[in-house]
Design a protein around this motif. Structure first.
Motif, PDB file in Angstrom:
ATOM      1  N   UNK A   1      -6.041 -15.475   6.589  1.00 22.04           N
ATOM      2  CA  UNK A   1      -5.137 -16.308   5.797  1.00 22.04           C
ATOM      3  C   UNK A   1      -4.090 -15.454   5.105  1.00 22.04           C
ATOM      4  N   UNK A   2      -4.486 -14.276   4.647  1.00 16.96           N
ATOM      5  CA  UNK A   2      -3.511 -13.371   4.020  1.00 16.96           C
ATOM      6  C   UNK A   2      -2.544 -12.804   5.048  1.00 16.96           C
ATOM      7  N   UNK A   3      -3.058 -12.460   6.233  1.00 17.74           N
ATOM      8  CA  UNK A   3      -2.188 -11.896   7.260  1.00 17.74           C
ATOM      9  C   UNK A   3      -1.141 -12.898   7.754  1.00 17.74           C
ATOM     10  N   UNK A   4      -1.377 -14.185   7.549  1.00 17.85           N
ATOM     11  CA  UNK A   4      -0.359 -15.174   7.899  1.00 17.85           C
ATOM     12  C   UNK A   4       0.827 -15.093   6.949  1.00 17.85           C
ATOM     13  N   UNK A   5       0.630 -14.428   5.797  1.00 18.90           N
ATOM     14  CA  UNK A   5       1.714 -14.308   4.809  1.00 18.90           C
ATOM     15  C   UNK A   5       2.329 -12.917   4.786  1.00 18.90           C
ATOM     16  N   UNK A   6       1.479 -11.902   4.717  1.00 21.47           N
ATOM     17  CA  UNK A   6       1.973 -10.527   4.736  1.00 21.47           C
ATOM     18  C   UNK A   6       0.910  -9.619   5.303  1.00 21.47           C
ATOM     19  N   UNK A   7       1.339  -8.461   5.727  1.00 22.50           N
ATOM     20  CA  UNK A   7       0.404  -7.471   6.266  1.00 22.50           C
ATOM     21  C   UNK A   7       0.717  -6.123   5.659  1.00 22.50           C
ATOM     22  N   UNK A   8      -0.321  -5.318   5.566  1.00 19.28           N
ATOM     23  CA  UNK A   8      -0.197  -3.978   5.008  1.00 19.28           C
ATOM     24  C   UNK A   8      -0.151  -2.971   6.150  1.00 19.28           C
ATOM     25  N   UNK A   9       0.946  -2.218   6.240  1.00 16.55           N
ATOM     26  CA  UNK A   9       1.094  -1.171   7.266  1.00 16.55           C
ATOM     27  C   UNK A   9       1.627   0.093   6.625  1.00 16.55           C
ATOM     28  N   UNK A  10       0.893   1.202   6.833  1.00 17.18           N
ATOM     29  CA  UNK A  10       1.306   2.514   6.314  1.00 17.18           C
ATOM     30  C   UNK A  10       1.573   2.472   4.813  1.00 17.18           C
ATOM     31  N   UNK A  11       0.714   1.752   4.081  1.00 19.51           N
ATOM     32  CA  UNK A  11       0.860   1.701   2.634  1.00 19.51           C
ATOM     33  C   UNK A  11       1.958   0.803   2.132  1.00 19.51           C
ATOM     34  N   UNK A  12       2.643   0.106   3.005  1.00 20.92           N
ATOM     35  CA  UNK A  12       3.706  -0.800   2.574  1.00 20.92           C
ATOM     36  C   UNK A  12       3.378  -2.227   3.013  1.00 20.92           C
ATOM     37  N   UNK A  13       3.977  -3.173   2.334  1.00 16.86           N
ATOM     38  CA  UNK A  13       3.736  -4.582   2.625  1.00 16.86           C
ATOM     39  C   UNK A  13       4.918  -5.163   3.379  1.00 16.86           C
ATOM     40  N   UNK A  14       4.589  -5.955   4.380  1.00 16.25           N
ATOM     41  CA  UNK A  14       5.639  -6.587   5.187  1.00 16.25           C
ATOM     42  C   UNK A  14       5.398  -8.085   5.250  1.00 16.25           C
ATOM     43  N   UNK A  15       6.417  -8.838   4.903  1.00 14.97           N
ATOM     44  CA  UNK A  15       6.306 -10.288   4.928  1.00 14.97           C
ATOM     45  C   UNK A  15       6.214 -10.795   6.361  1.00 14.97           C
ATOM     46  N   UNK A  16       5.265 -11.674   6.598  1.00 16.96           N
ATOM     47  CA  UNK A  16       5.103 -12.315   7.900  1.00 16.96           C
ATOM     48  C   UNK A  16       5.561 -13.767   7.827  1.00 16.96           C
ATOM     49  N   UNK A  17       5.005 -14.523   6.868  1.00 17.25           N
ATOM     50  CA  UNK A  17       5.367 -15.926   6.631  1.00 17.25           C
ATOM     51  C   UNK A  17       5.306 -16.741   7.920  1.00 17.25           C
TER      52      UNK A  17
END
Length: 872
Positions: A345-361
């Motif tokens: 459910x969280x990955x549908x919104x954002x994901x954590x890659x290399x210590x940074x957050x990226x919006x997926x939405x």
């Protein structure tokens, strides 16, 4: 009787149904019947046509169980048939008794609440013998304890000529058990039932001609949605397994995975466990609650967007962490499947890659499919111009789709991105508000948002206010499929009417008031049962998009298209391999199976008849009626057993059962008690919820005080639900009951402790425990033995003395002392208390004065008692 002849109003199978309700040959002996119709086939159309035939002052037709929206729809239909506005007049609590009497004498069609009607029948305010007939909607709700059954019983006792018709579309409820249909018909006192499923020969013949152009579009869910759904189902199975392992929960062994997806599954499980609910451990009760939570998650997964779904997950987690009285966290939250739910459910919104957050939405997959459908309609609209109707299950979905369609062209590559960005911004604001209410340490670490992610949300594109002309999103745009939004309500379907739409992030300002081309109209509407017929009739759409599936609306479209012979293209959207698809298909199977069971029951069902041709009473009614023969030890009675009942008590089932037991039920406005069963005996009836509330508020103390003042035998009757355990508390709750001590505050006492204090305060108060309303009727019959019948006028007058009740409420002990003295009775003590201030003052009153108040002999006895010196 004539029915409307318009070919655009009734189909042949509608006329076949009405022909059995309004016989053309005038033979009205067999018109009384129960009509069971599949949802969406036009029940309101049939009822409106039937009422049209009786809409005049020569008839008095009573209409029961209609909601406000149903009444409005029927009145609109009758107005369209040409019989005037508000043909069905509503009788409710704001209409006085005088106005009701005038309305009954004027005749016509009256929609009345069951509580008002039964009171008017018992008080003879309505001329029951002159009633032309009664029409009952929602016949599935008529049970042996319902007020409708009470009304029909009195109606048939006093009126043998009037008709009685009942209608229902809830066939699954009537087919739930082998005797459900027979019981309902017995309470309705009907011998005939007509069953009209979608597969009926006449219905299939009419709707099978020129079938609508239906395009079924199956949209696969995303990978994350599949994983979340599988994890939720796993949690459901594990939770049900824990309930099965309970030694007291053997009733749920038959439930399988498909049963868990049924809308009422958690309700069914709770009903199965109600008889042993008091014996269940708190952990088992929590598991039953978890079933409801998990089923809700399954539904929200396909109906909510990713942001809203994740917000709901966080509220569930917070509730488990801080809910008062919770013994432990829900087991499903401790499982590996729960980790999958929250992670995906969280990955549908954002994901954590290399210590940074990226919006997926992640946008709902149906949005892209809807865009493709509108593109196809746009191409087809070059040949014909017709409105587009989009139907959704909830207003929330409709509101989101309005925003999506109004801004679909802002980002052609990701048309739903602006909507999701705005929703995510609301989520971040919600998290910040929650952080202000609670300390940061109380927020789970996995739900915090990084500053980098919050900054990305702050830079997300926001909606801007734009002006729309003629339903167009921009002047340069020439197509309507992606951008037009003209919300039209059923009562506001004029093509010249445009409305303003305001949301937190988006406002579409409709300022064009000219004539709109039909092809530029896109209407988003939620399902509202039979009300949806009005939107089809008023809008006359050329395209219908069912964003959420609904078997009822599919049939409504079939009926509409067959009536108007209009070319209509239907798009049916459905998530593949999800709860949505399973519920839709399972619902169709259950309805078909229910109709088949009802057809078999009709073929073998036997309705017993009495000598005059009426339906014979069932076993419960015979048992209740036999109680009257036991009153007075079985001796012959020259008067009918009478019970005076407070008006407010007609919301309960007990007055109906008392009447079925052969007692005369007399409505009255009582100031003291709920039931007066003898001149000396008054009963205050309490259900369990009302008992607890009255004890906590102190209202029960005042009520018992009033009964003790005015009646020799005050009674508190505690009545339990016949389908639930006969107990006040569960065993688990009793273990944690605080001990009762002299220092314990009254608000801290448990129910038992407060009842003990109540009996200590009122020694003459008797408490009676009743396991069900049926048991209460039997108890009343036994209590009435060897007592005179109560007077309704006297019972209503008790407690109406100016100031007497309020003054005596503070002097209960001296009043008890006075009533214990020789010469003082329950009838004459008030003559003393109204003129003498205290017992001490009574000792100084002259003999002549006392005799003037209560009589010569009673006065002499009292005076002698007060002035005779005791010999030691």
């Amino acid at each position: 009787m004539q029915v409307p002849a318009s070919r655009n109003w009734l189909l042949p199978f509608h006329r076949a149904i009405l022909a059995r309700l309004i016989p053309e040959d005038g033979n009205e002996e067999d018109r009384d019947r129960l009509v069971l119709l599949a949802p969406g086939l036009g029940l309101r159309r049939i009822v409106a046509t039937f009422l049209y035939a009786y809409a005049n002052s020569k008839n008095l037709v009573l209409f029961l169980n209609a909601s406000a929206s149903e009444l409005a729809g029927l009145n609109n239909d009758l107005k369209a048939l040409g019989v005037g506005h508000d043909t069905i007049r509503s009788i409710h609590h704001e209409v006085s008794g005088k106005q009701r009497s005038e309305a009954y004498m004027e005749g016509g069609i009256l929609s009345i609440t069951t509580r008002i009607l039964i009171v008017d029948m018992l008080t003879k305010r309505i001329p029951t013998s002159l009633v032309t007939g009664i029409v009952v909607l929602h016949a599935e709700n008529v049970t042996p304890t319902s007020t409708e059954a009470f009304i029909i019983r009195i109606y048939r006792q006093e009126n043998k000529q009037g008709f009685l018709l009942a209608f229902s579309t809830h066939v699954e409820q009537l087919a739930a058990s082998a005797l459900a249909l027979q019981t309902t018909m017995a309470q309705l006192r009907l011998r005939n039932v007509d069953i009209w499923p979608r597969f009926h020969q006449y219905v299939d013949r009419d709707l099978g001609q020129n079938r609508a152009d239906v395009t079924e579009l199956h949209q696969p869910p995303t990978r994350a949605m599949r994983m979340i759904q599988a994890a939720i189902v796993e949690c459901l199975e594990a939770t049900l397994g824990e309930i099965r392992r309970s030694k007291l929960a053997v009733e749920v062994d038959d439930f399988q995975a498909e049963s868990m997806l049924h809308k009422a599954f958690d309700t069914i499980v709770r009903k199965q466990l109600d008889p042993v609910w008091h014996r269940l451990a708190p952990s088992t009760k929590q598991l039953v609650g978890d079933l409801s939570t998990l089923r809700t998650l399954l539904h929200y997964l396909v109906s909510y967007d990713a942001v809203t779904f994740y917000m709901y997950l966080e509220t569930v987690l917070a509730a488990n962490a801080g809910e008062p009285g919770r013994t432990r966290q829900s087991l499903w939250l401790l499982s590996d499947a729960s980790n999958v739910i929250f992670r995906e459910a969280q990955r549908r919104l954002w994901c954590e890659t290399d210590g940074s957050s990226e919006l997926v939405l992640e946008t709902p997959p149906k949005w892209a499919l809807l865009r493709e459908i509108l593109d196809e309609i746009e191409q087809d609209a070059q040949q014909r111009s017709a409105p587009i109707l989009i139907m959704t299950e909830t207003e929330r979905n409709a509101a989101q789709l309005r925003i999506f369609l109004a801004h679909a062209d802002e980002d052609p590559a990701q048309p739903g991105r602006p909507v999701m960005a705005a929703s995510f911004a609301e989520y971040v604001a919600w998290k910040q508000n929650m952080a202000q209410l609670h300390q940061t340490s109380q927020v789970p670490s996995d739900t915090r948002l990084s500053e980098a992610l919050q900054s990305k949300v702050a830079r997300a594109p926001q909606y801007k206010r734009r002006r729309v002309r003629g339903g167009m999103t921009a002047p340069a745009q020439t197509h309507a499929a992606h951008s037009v939004h003209v919300p039209i309500a059923p009562a506001q379907t004029d093509a010249h009417l445009l409305q303003d739409m305001h949301t937190d992030e988006c406002t579409v300002d409709d300022t064009y008031f000219g004539v709109i081309d039909p092809g530029d109209i896109v209407v988003l509407h939620t399902y509202h049962g039979d009300d949806d017929d009005a939107i089809l009739e008023a809008l006359c759409p050329g395209y219908v998009i069912m964003y959420d599936p609904s078997p009822r609306f599919v049939r409504q479209v079939e009926v509409y298209r067959r009536l108007h012979h209009q070319s209509l293209r239907v798009y049916f959207m459905l998530y593949t391999d999800t709860l949505e698809e399973q519920l839709y298909l399972a619902g169709l199977r259950r309805e078909k199976d229910a109709f088949e069971r009802l057809i078999r029951q009709k073929a073998t069902m036997a309705i017993p008849l009495t000598a005059d041709g009426n339906v014979e009473e069932d076993a419960d009614q015979r048992m209740l009626r036999s109680l009257s023969t036991r009153i007075a030890g079985g001796a012959a009675r020259h008067t009918i057993p009478t019970v005076v009942v407070d008006m407010r008590e007609f919301r309960s089932t007990l007055p109906s059962l008392l009447h079925a037991a052969g007692m005369q039920v007399v409505p009255a406005t009582l100031q003291v008690g709920d039931y007066v069963i003898a001149p000396e005996m008054c009963v205050e009836r309490k259900s369990l919820p009302d008992l607890v509330q009255s004890l906590h508020s102190g209202r029960l103390y005042t009520q018992c005080e009033s009964m003790s003042i005015h009646y020799q035998h005050p009674i508190l009757l505690i009545e339990f639900d016949q389908d639930k355990a006969f107990t006040l508390q569960s065993l688990g709750e009793m273990k944690h009951t605080k001990p009762i001590t002299p220092r314990t505050a009254p608000n801290d006492l448990e129910v038992q402790g407060k009842l003990v204090l109540l009996t200590l305060a009122f020694p003459r108060l008797r408490i009676i425990w009743s396991s069900s309303p049926y048991a209460t009727a039997e108890i009343f019959a036994e209590l009435k033995q060897n007592y005179d019948e109560p007077s309704p006028a006297t019972a209503a007058a008790i407690g109406m003395d100016n100031g007497t009740l309020s003054e005596q409420a503070f002097n209960l002990t001296p009043v008890d002392m006075l009533r214990a003295m020789p010469g003082v009775t329950a009838k004459n003590y008030t003559y003393l208390t109204n003129h003498i201030d205290s017992v001490q003052a009574l000792c100084h009153v002259r003999l002549e004065t006392i005799q003037q108040r209560i009589g010569a002999e009673p006065g002499r006895r009292l005076y002698t008692f007060l002035h005779t010196q005791l010999v030691r």
